[in-house]
Design a protein around this motif. Structure first.
Motif, PDB file in Angstrom:
ATOM      1  N   ALA A  31      -7.421  33.108  44.751  1.00 50.03           N
ATOM      2  CA  ALA A  31      -6.650  32.888  43.345  1.00 50.03           C
ATOM      3  C   ALA A  31      -5.754  31.702  43.395  1.00 50.03           C
ATOM      4  CB  ALA A  31      -6.266  34.459  42.845  1.00 50.03           C
ATOM      5  N   ARG A  32      -5.072  31.872  44.553  1.00 52.43           N
ATOM      6  CA  ARG A  32      -3.897  30.477  44.587  1.00 52.43           C
ATOM      7  C   ARG A  32      -4.679  29.048  44.723  1.00 52.43           C
ATOM      8  NH1 ARG A  32      -1.510  34.529  47.243  1.00 52.43           N
ATOM      9  NH2 ARG A  32      -2.342  34.151  49.258  1.00 52.43           N
ATOM     10  N   GLN A  33      -5.872  29.376  45.393  1.00 51.43           N
ATOM     11  CA  GLN A  33      -6.538  27.883  45.443  1.00 51.43           C
ATOM     12  C   GLN A  33      -7.266  27.556  43.950  1.00 51.43           C
ATOM     13  OE1 GLN A  33      -9.591  29.286  48.614  1.00 51.43           O
ATOM     14  NE2 GLN A  33      -8.285  28.518  50.125  1.00 51.43           N
ATOM     15  N   LEU A  34      -7.852  28.486  43.320  1.00 52.34           N
ATOM     16  CA  LEU A  34      -8.458  28.275  42.038  1.00 52.34           C
ATOM     17  C   LEU A  34      -7.131  27.868  41.241  1.00 52.34           C
ATOM     18  CD1 LEU A  34     -10.958  31.080  41.232  1.00 52.34           C
ATOM     19  CD2 LEU A  34     -11.278  28.656  41.528  1.00 52.34           C
ATOM     20  N   ALA A  35      -6.139  28.537  41.342  1.00 56.48           N
ATOM     21  CA  ALA A  35      -5.060  27.973  40.261  1.00 56.48           C
ATOM     22  C   ALA A  35      -4.731  26.599  40.369  1.00 56.48           C
ATOM     23  CB  ALA A  35      -3.979  28.891  40.526  1.00 56.48           C
ATOM     24  N   ALA A  36      -4.826  26.311  41.716  1.00 63.25           N
ATOM     25  CA  ALA A  36      -4.147  24.787  41.902  1.00 63.25           C
ATOM     26  C   ALA A  36      -5.446  23.974  41.640  1.00 63.25           C
ATOM     27  CB  ALA A  36      -3.975  24.796  43.542  1.00 63.25           C
ATOM     28  N   GLU A  37      -6.700  24.144  42.043  1.00 65.81           N
ATOM     29  CA  GLU A  37      -7.911  23.432  41.763  1.00 65.81           C
ATOM     30  C   GLU A  37      -8.306  23.229  40.282  1.00 65.81           C
ATOM     31  OE1 GLU A  37     -11.394  25.162  43.552  1.00 65.81           O
ATOM     32  OE2 GLU A  37     -10.279  24.893  45.678  1.00 65.81           O
ATOM     33  N   LYS A  38      -8.032  24.230  39.460  1.00 61.09           N
ATOM     34  CA  LYS A  38      -8.390  24.394  38.120  1.00 61.09           C
ATOM     35  C   LYS A  38      -7.311  24.033  37.148  1.00 61.09           C
ATOM     36  CE  LYS A  38     -12.762  25.305  39.023  1.00 61.09           C
ATOM     37  NZ  LYS A  38     -13.569  24.584  38.762  1.00 61.09           N
ATOM     38  N   GLY A  39      -5.941  24.018  37.676  1.00 64.96           N
ATOM     39  CA  GLY A  39      -4.714  24.082  36.820  1.00 64.96           C
ATOM     40  C   GLY A  39      -4.623  25.056  36.010  1.00 64.96           C
ATOM     41  N   ARG A  40      -4.737  26.209  36.475  1.00 62.01           N
ATOM     42  CA  ARG A  40      -4.644  27.483  35.508  1.00 62.01           C
ATOM     43  C   ARG A  40      -3.682  28.440  36.296  1.00 62.01           C
ATOM     44  NH1 ARG A  40     -10.197  30.907  36.160  1.00 62.01           N
ATOM     45  NH2 ARG A  40     -11.136  28.813  35.379  1.00 62.01           N
ATOM     46  N   SER A  41      -3.176  29.321  35.835  1.00 61.21           N
ATOM     47  CA  SER A  41      -2.083  30.213  36.276  1.00 61.21           C
ATOM     48  C   SER A  41      -2.758  31.019  37.424  1.00 61.21           C
ATOM     49  CB  SER A  41      -1.483  31.081  35.486  1.00 61.21           C
ATOM     50  OG  SER A  41      -2.217  32.178  34.973  1.00 61.21           O
ATOM     51  N   TYR A  42      -1.824  31.506  38.284  1.00 63.98           N
ATOM     52  CA  TYR A  42      -2.434  32.157  39.316  1.00 63.98           C
ATOM     53  C   TYR A  42      -2.917  33.852  38.778  1.00 63.98           C
ATOM     54  CZ  TYR A  42      -2.117  35.925  43.166  1.00 63.98           C
ATOM     55  OH  TYR A  42      -2.421  36.980  43.865  1.00 63.98           O
ATOM     56  N   ALA A  43      -2.473  34.104  37.659  1.00 57.56           N
ATOM     57  CA  ALA A  43      -2.474  35.519  36.956  1.00 57.56           C
ATOM     58  C   ALA A  43      -4.189  35.337  36.275  1.00 57.56           C
ATOM     59  CB  ALA A  43      -1.721  35.806  35.981  1.00 57.56           C
ATOM     60  N   ALA A  44      -4.190  34.297  35.929  1.00 59.27           N
ATOM     61  CA  ALA A  44      -5.414  33.933  35.107  1.00 59.27           C
ATOM     62  C   ALA A  44      -6.704  33.729  36.267  1.00 59.27           C
ATOM     63  CB  ALA A  44      -5.451  32.701  34.381  1.00 59.27           C
ATOM     64  N   ALA A  45      -6.386  33.316  37.328  1.00 59.06           N
ATOM     65  CA  ALA A  45      -7.376  32.859  38.222  1.00 59.06           C
ATOM     66  C   ALA A  45      -7.660  34.393  38.823  1.00 59.06           C
ATOM     67  CB  ALA A  45      -6.980  31.925  39.350  1.00 59.06           C
ATOM     68  N   LEU A  46      -6.701  35.064  39.106  1.00 60.11           N
ATOM     69  CA  LEU A  46      -6.638  36.507  39.932  1.00 60.11           C
ATOM     70  C   LEU A  46      -7.376  37.308  38.860  1.00 60.11           C
ATOM     71  CD1 LEU A  46      -6.192  38.368  42.188  1.00 60.11           C
ATOM     72  CD2 LEU A  46      -4.249  38.968  40.986  1.00 60.11           C
ATOM     73  N   ALA A  47      -7.295  37.335  37.424  1.00 60.79           N
ATOM     74  CA  ALA A  47      -8.084  38.025  36.828  1.00 60.79           C
ATOM     75  C   ALA A  47      -9.686  37.702  36.489  1.00 60.79           C
ATOM     76  CB  ALA A  47      -7.410  37.889  35.009  1.00 60.79           C
ATOM     77  N   HIS A  48      -9.685  36.501  36.611  1.00 61.34           N
ATOM     78  CA  HIS A  48     -11.007  36.002  36.744  1.00 61.34           C
ATOM     79  C   HIS A  48     -11.958  36.359  37.885  1.00 61.34           C
ATOM     80  CE1 HIS A  48     -14.559  32.992  36.163  1.00 61.34           C
ATOM     81  NE2 HIS A  48     -14.083  33.020  37.645  1.00 61.34           N
ATOM     82  N   LEU A  49     -11.245  36.322  39.106  1.00 62.22           N
ATOM     83  CA  LEU A  49     -11.934  37.025  40.183  1.00 62.22           C
ATOM     84  C   LEU A  49     -12.160  38.205  40.216  1.00 62.22           C
ATOM     85  CD1 LEU A  49     -10.114  34.718  42.805  1.00 62.22           C
ATOM     86  CD2 LEU A  49     -12.432  34.456  42.079  1.00 62.22           C
ATOM     87  N   LEU A  50     -11.021  39.058  39.767  1.00 66.72           N
ATOM     88  CA  LEU A  50     -11.268  40.668  39.603  1.00 66.72           C
ATOM     89  C   LEU A  50     -12.483  41.012  38.663  1.00 66.72           C
ATOM     90  CD1 LEU A  50      -7.595  41.753  39.391  1.00 66.72           C
ATOM     91  CD2 LEU A  50      -9.286  42.346  41.305  1.00 66.72           C
ATOM     92  N   SER A  51     -12.510  40.218  37.619  1.00 62.41           N
ATOM     93  CA  SER A  51     -13.704  40.497  36.804  1.00 62.41           C
ATOM     94  C   SER A  51     -15.037  40.068  37.249  1.00 62.41           C
ATOM     95  CB  SER A  51     -13.638  39.617  35.535  1.00 62.41           C
ATOM     96  OG  SER A  51     -14.780  39.876  34.730  1.00 62.41           O
ATOM     97  N   LEU A  52     -15.170  39.082  38.359  1.00 64.18           N
ATOM     98  CA  LEU A  52     -16.467  38.886  38.774  1.00 64.18           C
ATOM     99  C   LEU A  52     -16.732  40.033  40.173  1.00 64.18           C
ATOM    100  CD1 LEU A  52     -16.052  35.002  39.604  1.00 64.18           C
ATOM    101  CD2 LEU A  52     -17.507  36.292  38.119  1.00 64.18           C
ATOM    102  N   MET A  53     -15.731  40.541  40.582  1.00 64.91           N
ATOM    103  CA  MET A  53     -15.720  41.339  41.660  1.00 64.91           C
ATOM    104  C   MET A  53     -16.289  42.538  40.998  1.00 64.91           C
ATOM    105  SD  MET A  53     -13.106  40.841  44.505  1.00 64.91           S
ATOM    106  CE  MET A  53     -13.820  41.638  45.727  1.00 64.91           C
TER     107      MET A  53
END
Length: 64
Positions: A31-53
């Motif tokens: 989630a930290r990697q995605l947040a940095a790569e995509k310019g989004r917040s950690y919370a948004a990246a984490l929510a996305h990953l949780l949804s996928l899981m």
């Protein structure tokens, strides 16, 4: 969300309890990697990953 909270959330979504702490660590890292790569917040990246899981575990339960 700390690692223990994330592990508990993963278990609630269908993650095997024995794997939840390790998965939480990896999920937080990604989630930290995605947040940095995509310019989004950690919370948004984490929510996305949780949804996928959650979708993955739901499909597994259905036999897909």
């Amino acid at each position: 969300m700390n690692r223990v909270e994330l592990a508990a959330r993963l278990v609630a979504l269908g993650c095997p309890p024995a794997n939840s702490v390790a998965m939480a660590a990896q999920l937080g890292k990604r989630a930290r990697q995605l947040a940095a790569e995509k310019g989004r917040s950690y919370a948004a990246a984490l929510a996305h990953l949780l949804s996928l899981m959650q979708q993955g575990w739901a499909a597994k339960e259905k036999g897909f």
